[in-house]
Design a protein around this motif. Sequence first.
Motif, PDB file in Angstrom:
ATOM      1  N   ARG A 155     -34.967  38.623 -95.121  1.00 28.78           N
ATOM      2  CA  ARG A 155     -34.902  37.175 -94.926  1.00 28.78           C
ATOM      3  C   ARG A 155     -35.891  36.524 -95.900  1.00 28.78           C
TER       4      ARG A 155
ATOM      5  N   GLU B  42     -38.812  33.887 -96.484  1.00 29.59           N
ATOM      6  CA  GLU B  42     -39.868  33.063 -95.897  1.00 29.59           C
ATOM      7  C   GLU B  42     -40.510  32.297 -97.041  1.00 29.59           C
TER       8      GLU B  42
ATOM      9  N   ARG C 275     -42.939  42.737 -98.576  1.00 25.32           N
ATOM     10  CA  ARG C 275     -42.860  41.352 -99.042  1.00 25.32           C
ATOM     11  C   ARG C 275     -42.842  41.320-100.572  1.00 25.32           C
TER      12      ARG C 275
END
Length: 372
Positions: free
Chosen positions: A255, A257, A286
């Motif tokens: 996803r 962010e 990340r």
Amino acid sequence: MNRCAILALSTALCAAPVAVFAPLEAAAQTKPAAAFKAPRNAFGQPDLSGYWSNSTLTPMARPAAFGTRAVHTPEEVAKLEAAVVAEVEEGNTPTDPNAPAEAPPRSTANVRPEFAAAGGDVGGYNRGWLDPGGHVMRVGGEPRTSMITTTANGQPPPRKAGAPAPQGFGGGGRGGSFDNPESRSLGERCIIGFGRNAGPPMFPNGFYNNNYRFVQTADAFIIEVEMNHDLRIVRLNSTHRTDGQRPYFGDSIGRWEGDTMVVETTNIPQRQAFMGSWKDLKVTERFTRVGKDRVRYQFSLDDPTLWDKPWGGEYEFAPLEGVIYEYACHEGNYALPGILGGARVEEANAAKAKAAEPGKPAAAKGGAGGAN
């Protein structure tokens, strides 16, 4: 690293074209601007696409000599990076074609311990075939002493009392079983790469082919890994599978962010265990574009059965000048049948030696009728 694994996998070097690396120094010395805004792609996503490398001199865990110091001094950086130049020059001296297979390294003055364990040259290849990294890893412009950042000493945290010890290559014990191909490691069998290039978490393997391609679509983030041509497909805005299947690289969903791609992986198979953790392991990664030529990679490992709390670290990818070609591991991979064939010879020799022990009946001669 087990020498058998190195020998088996290094054969792929002959089949795979050598990638050309962009000079890392200029990129590494430049601290990314705090106000950098990642460009957008056709889907409106922050653009992470392209070819990248994580080759580096910086280890995952901090050497004990640095204690709690996370950043190198300029003098340390200069010394470490200058040593690579000497290593390359020494490692590229001509090899004696008549040297025996078990000959000692030509020199040990500038040979890394992991290379010395492989006989001085990985799989018999000169240093020019290798790209373990020639620069200290910079993160935000800081030359780091390790990739692990969440512990004071830059080492993995202590394991819980009673937690099983992590197994080594092939399950431990003389390099694993030599009974059949299925008992050898997945990397040695050219199914996936050795080391942890694909992960998760993803780390350079310390030898070669630490290169990647990131591809983005509207519903997926794809990581192509040069080592063994592995492919991780991260499904965006999805949920984890519940069928009990454990793919080679686990089950990854992603996803956005803000400008960061967040990847969460579970269902990791036992053969891809990280420090013994797999069944209850959750890896969070990340990816953030922090500069025109830098992608910051952060990783976190969570397994409440082994560690008291999640832990992890970070590093930065630098550009790869060129493209990734096919990693044709099985072309010329004679090491695997050689390893198994050698084990059969050892077994036959052991059986002969046992039969020849005092008190053992001698084998009958002259066929079923015995001696004439």
